[in-house]
Design a protein around this motif. Structure first.
Motif, PDB file in Angstrom:
ATOM      1  N   MET A   1       0.489  -1.516   0.341  1.00  0.00           N
ATOM      2  CA  MET A   1       0.223  -0.307  -0.147  1.00  0.00           C
ATOM      3  C   MET A   1       0.676   1.710  -0.026  1.00  0.00           C
ATOM      4  SD  MET A   1      -2.925  -0.749   2.293  1.00  0.00           S
ATOM      5  CE  MET A   1      -4.300  -2.554   2.021  1.00  0.00           C
ATOM      6  N   ARG A   2       1.618   1.251   1.203  1.00  0.00           N
ATOM      7  CA  ARG A   2       2.594   2.027   0.747  1.00  0.00           C
ATOM      8  C   ARG A   2       4.276   1.776   1.567  1.00  0.00           C
ATOM      9  NH1 ARG A   2      -0.611   5.971   4.483  1.00  0.00           N
ATOM     10  NH2 ARG A   2      -0.900   6.129   2.776  1.00  0.00           N
ATOM     11  N   PRO A   3       5.758   2.682   0.814  1.00  0.00           N
ATOM     12  CA  PRO A   3       6.901   2.002   1.396  1.00  0.00           C
ATOM     13  C   PRO A   3       6.987   2.514   3.090  1.00  0.00           C
ATOM     14  CG  PRO A   3       6.718   3.667   0.103  1.00  0.00           C
ATOM     15  CD  PRO A   3       4.924   3.980  -0.132  1.00  0.00           C
ATOM     16  N   ALA A   4       7.703   1.463   3.363  1.00  0.00           N
ATOM     17  CA  ALA A   4       8.185   1.763   4.614  1.00  0.00           C
ATOM     18  C   ALA A   4       9.546   1.943   4.171  1.00  0.00           C
ATOM     19  CB  ALA A   4       7.598   0.935   5.474  1.00  0.00           C
ATOM     20  N   LEU A   5      10.358   3.151   4.487  1.00  0.00           N
ATOM     21  CA  LEU A   5      11.257   3.846   4.060  1.00  0.00           C
ATOM     22  C   LEU A   5      12.263   3.642   6.305  1.00  0.00           C
ATOM     23  CD1 LEU A   5      11.391   5.900   1.523  1.00  0.00           C
ATOM     24  CD2 LEU A   5      11.765   3.456   1.004  1.00  0.00           C
ATOM     25  N   PHE A   6      12.251   3.612   6.918  1.00  0.00           N
ATOM     26  CA  PHE A   6      12.500   4.029   7.907  1.00  0.00           C
ATOM     27  C   PHE A   6      11.616   3.458   8.963  1.00  0.00           C
ATOM     28  CE2 PHE A   6      11.123   7.981   7.074  1.00  0.00           C
ATOM     29  CZ  PHE A   6      10.404   8.231   7.976  1.00  0.00           C
ATOM     30  N   GLY A   7      12.146   3.775  10.085  1.00  0.00           N
ATOM     31  CA  GLY A   7      11.079   3.563  11.706  1.00  0.00           C
ATOM     32  C   GLY A   7      11.074   2.036  11.748  1.00  0.00           C
ATOM     33  N   THR A   8      10.486   2.294  13.369  1.00  0.00           N
ATOM     34  CA  THR A   8       9.675   0.532  13.516  1.00  0.00           C
ATOM     35  C   THR A   8       8.180   0.610  12.736  1.00  0.00           C
ATOM     36  OG1 THR A   8      10.395   0.754  15.790  1.00  0.00           O
ATOM     37  CG2 THR A   8       9.075  -0.149  15.610  1.00  0.00           C
ATOM     38  N   LEU A   9       7.579  -1.073  12.912  1.00  0.00           N
ATOM     39  CA  LEU A   9       6.618  -1.169  12.009  1.00  0.00           C
ATOM     40  C   LEU A   9       5.839  -2.329  12.747  1.00  0.00           C
ATOM     41  CD1 LEU A   9       7.767  -2.195   7.984  1.00  0.00           C
ATOM     42  CD2 LEU A   9       6.755  -0.170   9.213  1.00  0.00           C
ATOM     43  N   ARG A  10       4.844  -2.113  13.138  1.00  0.00           N
ATOM     44  CA  ARG A  10       3.601  -3.401  13.857  1.00  0.00           C
ATOM     45  C   ARG A  10       3.008  -4.176  13.217  1.00  0.00           C
ATOM     46  NH1 ARG A  10       2.907  -1.749  19.159  1.00  0.00           N
ATOM     47  NH2 ARG A  10       1.520  -3.631  20.118  1.00  0.00           N
ATOM     48  N   ALA A  11       2.922  -5.393  13.115  1.00  0.00           N
ATOM     49  CA  ALA A  11       2.781  -6.165  12.938  1.00  0.00           C
ATOM     50  C   ALA A  11       1.245  -7.268  13.356  1.00  0.00           C
ATOM     51  CB  ALA A  11       2.999  -7.530  12.280  1.00  0.00           C
ATOM     52  N   THR A  12       0.395  -6.745  13.453  1.00  0.00           N
ATOM     53  CA  THR A  12      -1.004  -7.006  14.142  1.00  0.00           C
ATOM     54  C   THR A  12      -1.884  -8.236  13.543  1.00  0.00           C
ATOM     55  OG1 THR A  12      -0.931  -5.683  14.887  1.00  0.00           O
ATOM     56  CG2 THR A  12      -2.905  -6.736  15.187  1.00  0.00           C
ATOM     57  N   ALA A  13      -1.765  -9.427  14.016  1.00  0.00           N
ATOM     58  CA  ALA A  13      -2.045 -10.615  13.017  1.00  0.00           C
ATOM     59  C   ALA A  13      -3.536 -11.235  13.881  1.00  0.00           C
ATOM     60  CB  ALA A  13      -0.771 -12.122  12.743  1.00  0.00           C
ATOM     61  N   ARG A  14      -4.311 -11.826  13.591  1.00  0.00           N
ATOM     62  CA  ARG A  14      -5.300 -12.788  13.692  1.00  0.00           C
ATOM     63  C   ARG A  14      -6.560 -13.585  12.543  1.00  0.00           C
ATOM     64  NH1 ARG A  14      -6.079  -7.830  11.742  1.00  0.00           N
ATOM     65  NH2 ARG A  14      -7.114  -7.372   9.745  1.00  0.00           N
ATOM     66  N   THR A  15      -6.976 -14.476  13.596  1.00  0.00           N
ATOM     67  CA  THR A  15      -7.859 -15.769  13.037  1.00  0.00           C
ATOM     68  C   THR A  15      -8.388 -15.239  12.565  1.00  0.00           C
ATOM     69  OG1 THR A  15      -6.340 -17.251  14.333  1.00  0.00           O
ATOM     70  CG2 THR A  15      -8.799 -17.865  13.616  1.00  0.00           C
ATOM     71  N   VAL A  16      -9.307 -15.692  11.226  1.00  0.00           N
ATOM     72  CA  VAL A  16     -10.166 -15.285  10.986  1.00  0.00           C
ATOM     73  C   VAL A  16     -11.624 -15.867  10.722  1.00  0.00           C
ATOM     74  CG1 VAL A  16     -11.212 -14.142   8.912  1.00  0.00           C
ATOM     75  CG2 VAL A  16      -9.263 -13.099   8.990  1.00  0.00           C
ATOM     76  N   LYS A  17     -11.118 -17.399  10.577  1.00  0.00           N
ATOM     77  CA  LYS A  17     -11.776 -18.126  10.920  1.00  0.00           C
ATOM     78  C   LYS A  17     -10.598 -19.499  11.184  1.00  0.00           C
ATOM     79  CE  LYS A  17     -15.236 -21.863   8.939  1.00  0.00           C
ATOM     80  NZ  LYS A  17     -14.829 -22.577   9.638  1.00  0.00           N
ATOM     81  N   GLN A  18     -10.782 -20.624  12.011  1.00  0.00           N
ATOM     82  CA  GLN A  18     -10.424 -21.350  12.290  1.00  0.00           C
ATOM     83  C   GLN A  18     -11.104 -22.348  12.011  1.00  0.00           C
ATOM     84  OE1 GLN A  18      -7.448 -21.867  15.421  1.00  0.00           O
ATOM     85  NE2 GLN A  18      -6.914 -23.466  14.973  1.00  0.00           N
ATOM     86  N   GLY A  19     -10.432 -23.262  10.837  1.00  0.00           N
ATOM     87  CA  GLY A  19     -11.409 -24.742  10.855  1.00  0.00           C
ATOM     88  C   GLY A  19     -10.814 -26.447  11.363  1.00  0.00           C
ATOM     89  N   ARG A  20     -11.151 -27.453  11.418  1.00  0.00           N
ATOM     90  CA  ARG A  20     -10.424 -28.482  11.774  1.00  0.00           C
ATOM     91  C   ARG A  20      -9.730 -28.340  10.642  1.00  0.00           C
ATOM     92  NH1 ARG A  20     -11.566 -33.881  10.652  1.00  0.00           N
ATOM     93  NH2 ARG A  20     -13.445 -33.732   9.314  1.00  0.00           N
ATOM     94  N   THR A  21      -9.296 -28.412   9.091  1.00  0.00           N
ATOM     95  CA  THR A  21      -8.471 -28.531   8.313  1.00  0.00           C
ATOM     96  C   THR A  21      -8.055 -27.378   7.595  1.00  0.00           C
ATOM     97  OG1 THR A  21      -9.682 -30.848   7.897  1.00  0.00           O
ATOM     98  CG2 THR A  21      -8.200 -29.283   6.567  1.00  0.00           C
ATOM     99  N   LEU A  22      -8.800 -26.128   7.485  1.00  0.00           N
ATOM    100  CA  LEU A  22      -7.920 -24.780   6.534  1.00  0.00           C
ATOM    101  C   LEU A  22      -9.125 -24.657   7.950  1.00  0.00           C
ATOM    102  CD1 LEU A  22      -9.768 -25.603   3.066  1.00  0.00           C
ATOM    103  CD2 LEU A  22      -7.155 -25.677   3.556  1.00  0.00           C
ATOM    104  N   SER A  23      -8.046 -23.197   7.960  1.00  0.00           N
ATOM    105  CA  SER A  23      -8.083 -22.130   8.851  1.00  0.00           C
ATOM    106  C   SER A  23      -7.029 -20.058   7.583  1.00  0.00           C
ATOM    107  CB  SER A  23      -7.066 -22.092   9.873  1.00  0.00           C
ATOM    108  OG  SER A  23      -7.026 -23.005  10.571  1.00  0.00           O
ATOM    109  N   PHE A  24      -7.566 -19.406   8.595  1.00  0.00           N
ATOM    110  CA  PHE A  24      -7.939 -18.355   7.904  1.00  0.00           C
ATOM    111  C   PHE A  24      -7.418 -17.357   8.502  1.00  0.00           C
ATOM    112  CE2 PHE A  24      -9.122 -14.270   4.671  1.00  0.00           C
ATOM    113  CZ  PHE A  24      -8.604 -14.360   4.041  1.00  0.00           C
ATOM    114  N   TYR A  25      -6.175 -16.568   7.839  1.00  0.00           N
ATOM    115  CA  TYR A  25      -5.514 -15.281   8.696  1.00  0.00           C
ATOM    116  C   TYR A  25      -5.373 -14.025   7.898  1.00  0.00           C
ATOM    117  CZ  TYR A  25      -4.362 -19.677  11.509  1.00  0.00           C
ATOM    118  OH  TYR A  25      -4.421 -20.750  11.825  1.00  0.00           O
ATOM    119  N   GLU A  26      -4.952 -13.539   8.966  1.00  0.00           N
ATOM    120  CA  GLU A  26      -5.295 -11.506   7.576  1.00  0.00           C
ATOM    121  C   GLU A  26      -3.355 -11.187   9.142  1.00  0.00           C
ATOM    122  OE1 GLU A  26      -8.257  -9.136   7.481  1.00  0.00           O
ATOM    123  OE2 GLU A  26      -9.328 -10.655   5.833  1.00  0.00           O
ATOM    124  N   CYS A  27      -2.529  -9.950   8.759  1.00  0.00           N
ATOM    125  CA  CYS A  27      -2.270  -9.792   9.504  1.00  0.00           C
ATOM    126  C   CYS A  27      -2.376  -8.513   8.989  1.00  0.00           C
ATOM    127  CB  CYS A  27      -1.086 -10.362   9.115  1.00  0.00           C
ATOM    128  SG  CYS A  27       0.470  -9.919  10.046  1.00  0.00           S
TER     129      CYS A  27
END
Length: 76
Positions: A1-27
């Motif tokens: 979406m935009r470049p990160a040229l300097f500084g600190t980055l923060r990643a936040t991950a979450r489980t959108v759907k967790q199934g028995r076989t397939l799971s979907f995540y976003e960060c």
């Protein structure tokens, strides 16, 4: 979406759907000001031991090349 040229980055991950076989995540990755820099989505497949062994034999898992890193993750 935009470049990160300097500084600190923060990643936040979450489980959108967790199934028995397939799971979907976003960060979301944001800069120090909280501006969204990138968004990542991933679909993961959980295999039992027998399924995992068969796929390893079929696709040659565990045969990394020099300079590659392999990450193993157990999901409970």
């Amino acid at each position: 979406m935009r470049p990160a040229l300097f500084g600190t980055l923060r990643a936040t991950a979450r489980t959108v759907k967790q199934g028995r076989t397939l799971s979907f995540y976003e960060c979301d990755i944001a800069d120090g000001s909280g501006r969204l820099m990138a968004r990542v989505s991933a679909t993961m497949m959980t295999l039992d031991e027998n399924q995992s062994r068969a796929r390893s034999e079929l696709y040659g898992a565990g045969t990394s090349k020099p300079g590659e890193e392999v990450l193993a993750l157990d999901v409970a």
